[in-house]
Write a protein that holds these residues in place. Sequence first.
Motif, PDB file in Angstrom:
ATOM      1  N   GLU A   1       0.833  -1.202   0.000  1.00 34.86           N
ATOM      2  CA  GLU A   1       0.000   0.000   0.000  1.00 34.86           C
ATOM      3  C   GLU A   1       0.866   1.251   0.000  1.00 34.86           C
ATOM      4  O   GLU A   1       1.862   1.325   0.711  1.00 34.86           O
ATOM      5  CB  GLU A   1      -0.921  -0.021   1.222  1.00 34.86           C
ATOM      6  CG  GLU A   1      -2.125   0.913   1.113  1.00 34.86           C
ATOM      7  CD  GLU A   1      -1.787   2.322   1.551  1.00 34.86           C
ATOM      8  OE1 GLU A   1      -2.312   3.283   0.962  1.00 34.86           O
ATOM      9  OE2 GLU A   1      -0.959   2.464   2.470  1.00 34.86           O
ATOM     10  N   ARG A   2       0.480   2.265  -0.797  1.00 41.46           N
ATOM     11  CA  ARG A   2       1.328   3.430  -1.030  1.00 41.46           C
ATOM     12  C   ARG A   2       1.535   4.288   0.221  1.00 41.46           C
ATOM     13  O   ARG A   2       2.658   4.574   0.611  1.00 41.46           O
ATOM     14  CB  ARG A   2       0.719   4.304  -2.131  1.00 41.46           C
ATOM     15  CG  ARG A   2       1.615   5.499  -2.495  1.00 41.46           C
ATOM     16  CD  ARG A   2       0.857   6.555  -3.308  1.00 41.46           C
ATOM     17  NE  ARG A   2       0.343   6.064  -4.569  1.00 41.46           N
ATOM     18  CZ  ARG A   2       1.044   6.012  -5.695  1.00 41.46           C
ATOM     19  NH1 ARG A   2       2.305   6.405  -5.714  1.00 41.46           N
ATOM     20  NH2 ARG A   2       0.487   5.564  -6.811  1.00 41.46           N
ATOM     21  N   THR A   3       0.459   4.742   0.862  1.00 40.63           N
ATOM     22  CA  THR A   3       0.604   5.775   1.900  1.00 40.63           C
ATOM     23  C   THR A   3       1.282   5.260   3.165  1.00 40.63           C
ATOM     24  O   THR A   3       2.047   5.979   3.801  1.00 40.63           O
ATOM     25  CB  THR A   3      -0.767   6.364   2.270  1.00 40.63           C
ATOM     26  OG1 THR A   3      -1.611   5.317   2.745  1.00 40.63           O
ATOM     27  CG2 THR A   3      -1.394   7.040   1.081  1.00 40.63           C
ATOM     28  N   THR A   4       0.995   4.006   3.539  1.00 41.11           N
ATOM     29  CA  THR A   4       1.608   3.460   4.758  1.00 41.11           C
ATOM     30  C   THR A   4       2.932   2.770   4.482  1.00 41.11           C
ATOM     31  O   THR A   4       3.716   2.543   5.403  1.00 41.11           O
ATOM     32  CB  THR A   4       0.654   2.458   5.429  1.00 41.11           C
ATOM     33  OG1 THR A   4       0.383   1.377   4.521  1.00 41.11           O
ATOM     34  CG2 THR A   4      -0.653   3.137   5.820  1.00 41.11           C
ATOM     35  N   GLY A   5       3.188   2.389   3.199  1.00 39.33           N
ATOM     36  CA  GLY A   5       4.400   1.647   2.877  1.00 39.33           C
ATOM     37  C   GLY A   5       4.408   0.275   3.535  1.00 39.33           C
ATOM     38  O   GLY A   5       5.466  -0.232   3.918  1.00 39.33           O
ATOM     39  N   ARG A   6       3.225  -0.347   3.652  1.00 40.72           N
ATOM     40  CA  ARG A   6       3.116  -1.620   4.374  1.00 40.72           C
ATOM     41  C   ARG A   6       2.641  -2.736   3.451  1.00 40.72           C
ATOM     42  O   ARG A   6       1.914  -2.510   2.481  1.00 40.72           O
ATOM     43  CB  ARG A   6       2.140  -1.481   5.543  1.00 40.72           C
ATOM     44  CG  ARG A   6       2.618  -0.583   6.653  1.00 40.72           C
ATOM     45  CD  ARG A   6       1.567  -0.401   7.728  1.00 40.72           C
ATOM     46  NE  ARG A   6       1.150  -1.669   8.313  1.00 40.72           N
ATOM     47  CZ  ARG A   6       0.244  -1.773   9.291  1.00 40.72           C
ATOM     48  NH1 ARG A   6      -0.300  -0.672   9.784  1.00 40.72           N
ATOM     49  NH2 ARG A   6      -0.099  -2.949   9.773  1.00 40.72           N
TER      50      ARG A   6
END
Length: 1011
Positions: A127-132
């Motif tokens: 996932e882009r925003t969390t980098g998870r």
Amino acid sequence: MSNEIAPVDIGALPSTQLASDADFDELAKGGDFLGRLQLYSKGKAVDKRLIQGGNFGIPEGKDEIVDLGTSVDLLVFARRPKAIDMKDPENLIIEYDNKSDGFKRIAMEAGEKDSNCMYGVSFLCFERTTGRWLEFFCGSKSTRIEAKKIFPFLPLTAEAIAARELEDVEPHGPLPLTLESKYTEKGPYSWFTPQVKKCSTPFTKLPKTDDIIAQVTKFVNPSKEGPEKVVEPEPEQGKKKRALGYNPSKSVDGSSIDHSESERFLSCLAAMQDKDAPVGLPPRLLSHVSFSVLIIVEQLDLTEILEAAGEMVFVTAETVMRGIDIAVITGTLKQWKDAVTHASGRSPACQDCYGKVLSTFKAVGLDVWDGIEDGRIIFRKSPFGLKDEIKAMGGARWHPADGDGDIKRCWSVEDSQRNRFQLAYMQGEDVYAWFDREPIQHEFRDYFCNGVPATPMTHQFDLANHGLTYHYGIWAAEMGVGKTLSAQMMIEHSGVKVWWWVGPKTSLPNIRREFKKWDFDPSIEVEMMTYESVVRRMDEYKPGDPIPQGVIADESSRCKGATSQRTRAMQMLANLIREKFGYDGYVILMSGTPSPKTPVDWWAQAEIAWPGFLKEGSPKALESRLAFLVDAEFDSGVFKKRIGWKDNEEKCEICGDFREEGAHEFDELSEEVEDIHDFKPSINEVALMYERLDGLAIIRHKKDCLNLPEKRYRRVICKPSASVNRVAKGMMQAAPNTITGLTWLRELSDGFQYKDVKDGTTACSHCENHSGKVFEWFSPEDEDKVYGNIDALEPEVVEKLERREVECPRCHGSGEMPKMVRVSREVPSPKEKALKLDLKRCEETGRIVVFAGFTGSIDRVTRVCLKEGWHVVKCDGRGFQTISPTDGTVAQGGDESLEFWADTEKNSKVAFVAHPESGGMSLTLTEARMAVFYSNSFKPEYRVQAEDRIHRPGMDLNIGCEIVDYCHLATDLRVLDVITENRKLEKMTMGDFSLELDIKDNPNVTIENLE
């Protein structure tokens, strides 16, 4: 931006799926604690307001969900079958083998109502925003159908192409996709479903290849030992979580991107203040990490290097090598950032030294400079398509190949807060995230007004919470709603101990009274000053001088002009607060009339609050968006002229006229019309300003906040005499221009005329030493060609001129000039009679407010009131005065005058006489029920503000209030028309679209003809 393949080495990937293509197609028809991506529709999480229905989220514990909003950007790396039996919440049974009996049993039971069983396709996503890394499980009927649309976005290796015998397909990495929530209705039921769409924005931060391989391998190789029984672990209960209610290191720990220890530490600090803070290097916290750098340098260069280090500490020593010294400099990351920036303008040796420091920090992932050179942001490579965006930035400059300096063939802009904000927006950062948050609700103390328990109103809590949540903003709340108390509440609750309160001079005494009335915390230092004081302080400011952590700009419409001294001073102060305190600083602008003259007045105030929030880089740029502009020729060239505002969708986008007014249709007259065109509806850009300012500005209308009776208006029509009409006509004919003529008529309407009379002499300021002689330059070839000033002439022209001494053209050689003073000569005016009648009407309440637009008018009104036996509290550019009608005693001082006005028991019959610019703002005069406008000015702001001095909490709700206008000449009515039109535009930008009734149709307006 085009679709781009994420830069992943797909050749190194293992098999990215478990089961055959046919199996997945079948599953798409309809427990290893990897973070779970979930679309919430209904349920306990939504009922408990942990997340809003229709939003994607990551459940973290019993009462904690990371809210990702209504859409998420993903890279999908792998897929696998999954079936889950949730009949026993504490012992979940998960099957990954779609051929097993357990999987088939769960799939069969999943079709039964309330079975607590699900099956489908599970995807491994980044996932882009969390980098998870997250698992997205399509286990319901509606999501299984959508799962098939995700398949084309999975990575495709050469081995997979060969094994599946695919044709005309090239290997590729995972393709970016976007999941959006869609509201679905079927009969009486409704829910949200995910929708798969292409994502045009490439992923710029990816985990390392080793991590990708490990995650994919683990995902597609679950346990083979039969059904997996999972017991969910309790959320972490460490000291940090018990203290804060959440784990501040969660985001950085969950990120798959490697971060330096400093970046991890600062990310945790940021999360302590805001649990949703992004992982990275927050500028406001760079002072919390320190570094020591060893420097070996020639002795001659060391001094300048240490000077550039600023306030950093250092230790120096000589080395065994002649002329070579060694130094260890220690400072915070913020100090190193400043030192590298400051060194850009120093000697080559100093620049080289700090250039190596810059490279060292960047090499370990501590890049906080972003390509800054000599106070400018350099665009080494900029696509042609971004040229307009770059040119719109402040201080944009193109550096040609043959230009001076080292920067060539590229664009640069000023390193300013506005440009950084816009640049971050162009790079895809969510720069509005700080203002998109919901306001935080705070607990406030109990309040007492003059010792009596009193609870602030709901909207006052809203204003205070807005300030405490965002720290930077505009409170566009109409007059009388109680902004001053909200500001006091915010200041007390903020924990900040040093503030500046800036406002008009005449407003400060009343603010001090309000602070005292509400028992303001005396431990907080609030220095009150005028805008002129801020101008002086900013002019004298030197780096290192103390500045407040917070500032309140009361009546901030005083800063509507982008180039005015007070606006530039407030902009400088706000920028200094942001630079020093970051998000911990406070800049709050308050005004009941934020755009009194035009909607463009918002621009400068928004820029002070948060530079770049409005995309337009100047008031002119904002005007070009909000207004209809045409080319108009003037003596100095062709310029844009505003012909109207885009305030109605029924106006034509091309010409600005309504459909029936413009040249939109062919008829028998069409041949005479050159610019005939089809009607194209315009966008109401003025109304859209309300939405564009959302987050930065909080807007509150009096009608929505207070239960006050409506204002009653009365227009007193004073018929001019025949002699007055003749004089008025002669004035307009003699006036040098329209503005002067209108001013003369306004004076005549009030019953006086200004006249300049001689009062002795004074030394001539034009001739040198008052000698009566001046020097002039002339051309020997043509002595009639004379120049008084040669500063603007080209050097080659000046070389041909000669200088001579001549008689001063102003004093004609005497060295003296007549000293002129302005006096007012009064003439009869029926307005005086109208005022005497209204004074009698107000004798019962003993209070009346009278506003007048000229000093001469104020003096005349004062004499009338005193003659009728009224005390007068006078407020104009000369300050406050309290005058007695018996002996003419005059008392000075704002605090004393306002106390005299407020004491209705001791002081009967008091008239407050003021100019709207001086006494029409930040004062509470609710002791009066009537406000008379003896005359108005063309400045709508002061009229609107002045009206509400008596229409606010504290007024007598039974008596109400009355606003009276005296109209003598046509200019009085013209001024009122201008005020009404400008107020309509302002209210539109504040989200109020109610229509103003025409005077003759408005039941709250009465017309009185004075006989």
